[in-house]
Design an enzyme around this catalytic site. Sequence first.
Site, PDB file in Angstrom:
ATOM      1  N   ASP A  69     -43.866  39.714  39.782  1.00  0.00           N
ATOM      2  CA  ASP A  69     -44.475  40.459  38.684  1.00  0.00           C
ATOM      3  C   ASP A  69     -43.543  40.459  37.479  1.00  0.00           C
ATOM      4  OD1 ASP A  69     -46.497  42.509  37.653  1.00  0.00           O
ATOM      5  OD2 ASP A  69     -44.607  43.618  37.491  1.00  0.00           O
ATOM      6  N   ILE A  70     -44.110  40.290  36.306  1.00  0.00           N
ATOM      7  CA  ILE A  70     -43.346  40.395  35.058  1.00  0.00           C
ATOM      8  C   ILE A  70     -43.586  41.796  34.498  1.00  0.00           C
ATOM      9  CG2 ILE A  70     -42.970  39.466  32.748  1.00  0.00           C
ATOM     10  CD1 ILE A  70     -42.248  37.498  34.959  1.00  0.00           C
TER      11      ILE A  70
ATOM     12  N   HIS B 114     -44.105  30.049  19.556  1.00  0.00           N
ATOM     13  CA  HIS B 114     -43.405  30.034  18.269  1.00  0.00           C
ATOM     14  C   HIS B 114     -42.790  31.401  18.010  1.00  0.00           C
ATOM     15  CE1 HIS B 114     -46.160  32.179  15.383  1.00  0.00           C
ATOM     16  NE2 HIS B 114     -47.133  31.730  16.158  1.00  0.00           N
TER      17      HIS B 114
ATOM     18  N   GLU C 185     -43.734  27.358  12.896  1.00  0.00           N
ATOM     19  CA  GLU C 185     -45.115  27.116  13.323  1.00  0.00           C
ATOM     20  C   GLU C 185     -46.085  27.517  12.228  1.00  0.00           C
ATOM     21  OE1 GLU C 185     -49.075  28.244  15.092  1.00  0.00           O
ATOM     22  OE2 GLU C 185     -47.639  29.427  13.943  1.00  0.00           O
ATOM     23  N   GLU C 186     -45.758  28.620  11.554  1.00  0.00           N
ATOM     24  CA  GLU C 186     -46.666  29.141  10.533  1.00  0.00           C
ATOM     25  C   GLU C 186     -46.781  28.230   9.312  1.00  0.00           C
ATOM     26  OE1 GLU C 186     -48.617  31.366  11.227  1.00  0.00           O
ATOM     27  OE2 GLU C 186     -47.721  32.871  12.542  1.00  0.00           O
TER      28      GLU C 186
ATOM     29  N   ASP D  18     -49.434  31.766  22.396  1.00  0.00           N
ATOM     30  CA  ASP D  18     -49.449  32.157  20.984  1.00  0.00           C
ATOM     31  C   ASP D  18     -50.470  33.280  20.805  1.00  0.00           C
ATOM     32  OD1 ASP D  18     -49.383  32.355  18.253  1.00  0.00           O
ATOM     33  OD2 ASP D  18     -49.797  30.242  17.856  1.00  0.00           O
TER      34      ASP D  18
ATOM     35  N   HIS E 287     -51.639  38.154  10.619  1.00  0.00           N
ATOM     36  CA  HIS E 287     -50.928  37.702   9.422  1.00  0.00           C
ATOM     37  C   HIS E 287     -50.803  38.799   8.367  1.00  0.00           C
ATOM     38  CE1 HIS E 287     -51.254  33.038  10.037  1.00  0.00           C
ATOM     39  NE2 HIS E 287     -50.631  33.665  11.036  1.00  0.00           N
TER      40      HIS E 287
ATOM     41  N   ASP F 276     -48.116  38.011  33.339  1.00  0.00           N
ATOM     42  CA  ASP F 276     -48.179  37.669  34.762  1.00  0.00           C
ATOM     43  C   ASP F 276     -48.865  36.322  34.984  1.00  0.00           C
ATOM     44  OD1 ASP F 276     -46.823  39.935  35.588  1.00  0.00           O
ATOM     45  OD2 ASP F 276     -48.641  41.109  35.912  1.00  0.00           O
TER      46      ASP F 276
END
Length: 317
Positions: A43-44, A125, A171-172, A200, A287, A306
């Site tokens: 589990d995260i 990103h 990335e943007e 993302d 944004h 997860d």
Amino acid sequence: MKLSVSGRATATAVVAAATLLATGSIAGAAPAPEPVAIAAAPDIPVTAVKAHLTQLQSIATANGGNRAHGRTGYRASLDYVKAKLDAAGFTTTIQQFTASGRVGYNLIADWPGGDTNQVVMAGSHLDSVSSGAGINDNGTGSAAVLEAALTVARTGYQPTKHLRFAWWGAEELGLVGSRYYVNSLSLANRARISGYLNFDMIGSPNPGYFVYDDDPAIEKTFKDYFAGIGVATEIETEGDGRSDHAPFKSAGVPVGGLFTGASRAKTAAQVTKWGGTAGQAFDRCYHSSCDTTANVNDTALNRNADALAHAVWTLSQ
């Protein structure tokens, strides 16, 4: 198809013979090999992922309100992630490039071990737009990838394949960092990447559960996970080709990923499926300056983190 009586008898005989062969009860028959156990992903903890988001928010606040390419907030974000990975035992590399007259950076982290001819990558990103801190876009993906990597180290996971994690710059501005990375690879090294997983925006406040419609095996891995927790998914279309998986896909690398929605409005049918508010954007702060730590749905973030770990563990064995 329903079997006839004679057909059932034949089938029974075949099953019996197969059982004898599998158990080695027939003289001279070798026992069947034991199936290889697949280690389940741990589990995260969403609290750990959110702790990284708090740090990214603090970095943005201390650096003009953003973490954009070429700004001090971006480099401070990269330094934060790198320090965590270095302390955990990863081999980290900073890749430098130039875009729009400013220096940008990618961060690559390799977990020692595994077959380097079969590389499983997970990435996101790290930059925001200049108008805000970029906590959902894309602190959420960056924080979840970071915590998955730290969990690999914390559990001492030793996969069959080689694990690599990445945080992309600019990335943007048009996938600049990830494209630079892919273009810098030799053809042989591109061929060694057996899959790239992209994350993302995975904590949108009015979330959907979208899976990239790309490599069938990666797509199935994600869909199977969500089906297992009773969450319906849809194919991701809003951002298709607009994130860092695109350069990998163009280079022939199998890709996949997750997304919880951006500026498109959630439909009534989707509300029936997932809850939330119909007619409202998946992320009203997309944004914008209001993309802060208050702009994250914890349930979506937890489920996607997860699912990320499940894919990393499953595809690397």
